[in-house]
Design an enzyme around this catalytic site. Structure first.
Site, PDB file in Angstrom:
ATOM      1  N   PHE A 132       0.852  -1.189   0.000  1.00 23.12           N
ATOM      2  CA  PHE A 132       0.000   0.000   0.000  1.00 23.12           C
ATOM      3  C   PHE A 132       0.888   1.238   0.000  1.00 23.12           C
ATOM      4  CE2 PHE A 132      -2.306   3.566   1.777  1.00 23.12           C
ATOM      5  CZ  PHE A 132      -3.478   3.537   1.032  1.00 23.12           C
ATOM      6  N   ASP A 219       9.405   2.551   1.718  1.00 21.06           N
ATOM      7  CA  ASP A 219       8.264   3.303   2.236  1.00 21.06           C
ATOM      8  C   ASP A 219       8.135   3.009   3.735  1.00 21.06           C
ATOM      9  OD1 ASP A 219       5.770   4.230   3.022  1.00 21.06           O
ATOM     10  OD2 ASP A 219       4.696   3.425   1.283  1.00 21.06           O
ATOM     11  N   LYS A 248       2.916   9.824   8.331  1.00 21.52           N
ATOM     12  CA  LYS A 248       2.150   9.434   9.521  1.00 21.52           C
ATOM     13  C   LYS A 248       2.721   9.942  10.850  1.00 21.52           C
ATOM     14  CE  LYS A 248      -0.811   5.858   7.741  1.00 21.52           C
ATOM     15  NZ  LYS A 248      -0.535   5.235   6.457  1.00 21.52           N
TER      16      LYS A 248
HETATM   17  C1  LIG Z   1      -0.794   5.446   5.057  1.00 25.39           C
HETATM   18  C2  LIG Z   1       0.249   5.025   4.110  1.00 25.39           C
HETATM   19  C3  LIG Z   1       0.503   5.728   2.929  1.00 25.39           C
HETATM   20  C4  LIG Z   1      -0.347   6.897   2.484  1.00 25.39           C
HETATM   21  O1  LIG Z   1      -0.271   7.958   3.365  1.00 25.39           O
HETATM   22  P1  LIG Z   1      -1.372   9.140   3.268  1.00 25.39           P
HETATM   23  O2  LIG Z   1      -0.864  10.156   4.237  1.00 25.39           O
HETATM   24  O3  LIG Z   1      -2.674   8.536   3.633  1.00 25.39           O
HETATM   25  O4  LIG Z   1      -1.352   9.624   1.875  1.00 25.39           O
HETATM   26  C5  LIG Z   1       1.552   5.325   2.143  1.00 25.39           C
HETATM   27  N1  LIG Z   1       2.319   4.277   2.477  1.00 25.39           N
HETATM   28  C6  LIG Z   1       2.107   3.574   3.597  1.00 25.39           C
HETATM   29  C7  LIG Z   1       3.006   2.448   3.941  1.00 25.39           C
HETATM   30  C8  LIG Z   1       1.055   3.910   4.444  1.00 25.39           C
HETATM   31  O5  LIG Z   1       0.824   3.195   5.553  1.00 25.39           O
END
Ligand SMILES: *Cc1c(COP(=O)(O)O)cnc(C)c1O
Length: 395
Positions: A132, A219, A248
């Site tokens: 994701f 990521d 986050k």
């Molecule tokens: C939440 C998340 C995203 C997206 O972040 P947003 O601030 O919602 O755009 C991307 N990568 C990972 C691993 C995530 O957990």
């Protein structure tokens, strides 16, 4: 009032029918005064919990001084936070934005430009099953989940998808392909169900990227910022990426994203290549600087590791023996409990019982508490959750 769907807000979430009003530490209260233990932290965002006594005055001070001024000007907080992220990651330069998908979008642009700069006209990026990376058109294309992609085609091209933890599959998928420029993954997949990359695999991919001249882009939007007990989850394997998107937990609730780059990727963007209006604003920078400072002062990395282990141990003891509990996994305060059946109903039942959790990938109960969680909080959490899970599995 909170039961009915809002008439004016777009209907994009299956929401739990409560509305939160305020919080303190790992507790929040709804508008009716009901108290909850927060084992979700706004999806790994509220690193310091709620109303932290050191963060609140710092943010109040910053709001009164300067919230935003645009990137037309130097923002001293950017240099301060960048220097800190460089120190913690061992990388060299940072670009600031406001969300996770923006950080990933910037990483994808870096990889493509890195390719173009080397004469690769149609660069390709390796991504993973169940990944994701966000919900923009490019990041949902990189995401490995048809539910996220459905209805939004045509997808962005230039991705090659492989399974996790299979170096032979990665080699096969990229064999003789001169257009590959980067490998992109989460150290521990969050939305995909708390699926970790093995340390050995991480080291093998690092070596393969070096051998082939690819960027390793990790990521750490969900698993980073101390959640696993190290600043960044890949550090458990002793490797360094070339590009690391963060978001986050970085601002403890204030919207913030960052792309941290090492020497290979630090100078790909030149003036005019990328930008954002909100990114790097003084309020977000202050939130990042103070979040990290408080984490260091209060020893929250060690806390995440020990309380996380305690929490996993309690879950294992209370529920691990049940045949319907497939696995309890994760690291630090990023924990998943996979059941043998869809269990989304547990979110509402836990809220009714005074506990905030999430369920992801249909069958995985996910706990992402604030990093200030205590052993007593962990005990209370399992004390509420375990009977609910037992009752659910007996239905
Ligand atoms: C939440 C998340 C995203 C997206 O972040 P947003 O601030 O919602 O755009 C991307 N990568 C990972 C691993 C995530 O957990």
């Amino acid at each position: 009032m909170t039961e009915a769907a809002s008439p004016h807000v777009m209907n994009t979430y299956g929401r739990v029918p409560i509305a939160l009003s305020h919080g303190r530490g790992a507790r929040v209260w709804d508008v009716d005064g009901k108290e909850y233990l927060d084992a979700l932290a706004g999806i790994a965002v509220n690193t310091l919990g709620h109303g932290h006594p050191k963060l609140v005055p710092a943010l109040q001070d910053q709001v009164a001084k300067l919230i935003h001024c645009s990137n037309y000007y130097h923002v001293p907080g950017q240099e301060q936070l960048a220097a800190k992220l460089v120190e913690l990651s061992g990388l060299t330069n940072v670009f600031f934005c406001s969300t996770g998908l923006e950080a990933n979008e910037a990483a994808l642009k870096l990889a493509r430009k890195w390719g173009h700069d080397k004469g690769i006209a149609r660069p390709q990026i390796v991504v993973y099953e169940k990944a994701f990376h966000g919900r923009s058109i490019a990041t949902l294309s990189a995401t490995g989940n048809e539910k996220v992609q459905k209805g939004f085609g045509p997808l962005v091209e230039g991705f090659i998808r492989v399974p996790q933890n299979d170096i032979a599959a990665l080699r096969r998928a990229t064999e003789g392909n001169p257009d590959v420029v980067a490998v992109f993954f989460e150290t521990i997949q969050g939305e995909g169900g708390i699926n970790g990359m093995r340390a050995e695999y991480l080291r093998e991919v690092r070596a393969l990227c070096d051998e082939r001249g690819w960027l390793l882009m990790i990521d750490e939007v969900q698993c980073g910022m101390g959640r696993t007990g190290k600043w960044f989850a890949h550090q458990w394997a002793g490797i360094q990426p070339d590009v690391m998107p963060l978001a986050k937990g970085l601002g403890s609730g204030v919207p913030i994203g960052a792309v941290v780059a090492g020497p290979r990727a630090a100078h790909i963007f030149q003036p005019g290549n990328h930008g954002t209006t909100f990114g790097g604003n003084p309020l977000a920078m202050r939130a990042g600087v103070e979040t990290i400072r408080i984490m260091e002062e209060d020893g929250l990395l060690a806390n995440a590791a020990t309380v996380g282990e305690h929490l996993r141990g309690l879950l294992q003891r209370e529920l691990g023996h049940l045949p319907a509990v497939r696995e309890i996994r994760g690291q630090g305060l990023m924990i998943g409990m996979e059941l043998d059946r869809p269990c989304g109903v547990l979110v509402g039942r836990a809220a009714d019982a005074g506990l905030l959790i999430s369920v992801t990938a249909d069958t995985v109960v996910r706990l992402l508490p604030p990093l200030i969680f205590t052993k007593a909080d962990a005990e209370e959490c399992v004390g509420i959750l375990a009977p609910l899970v037992r009752a659910f599995l007996a239905e």
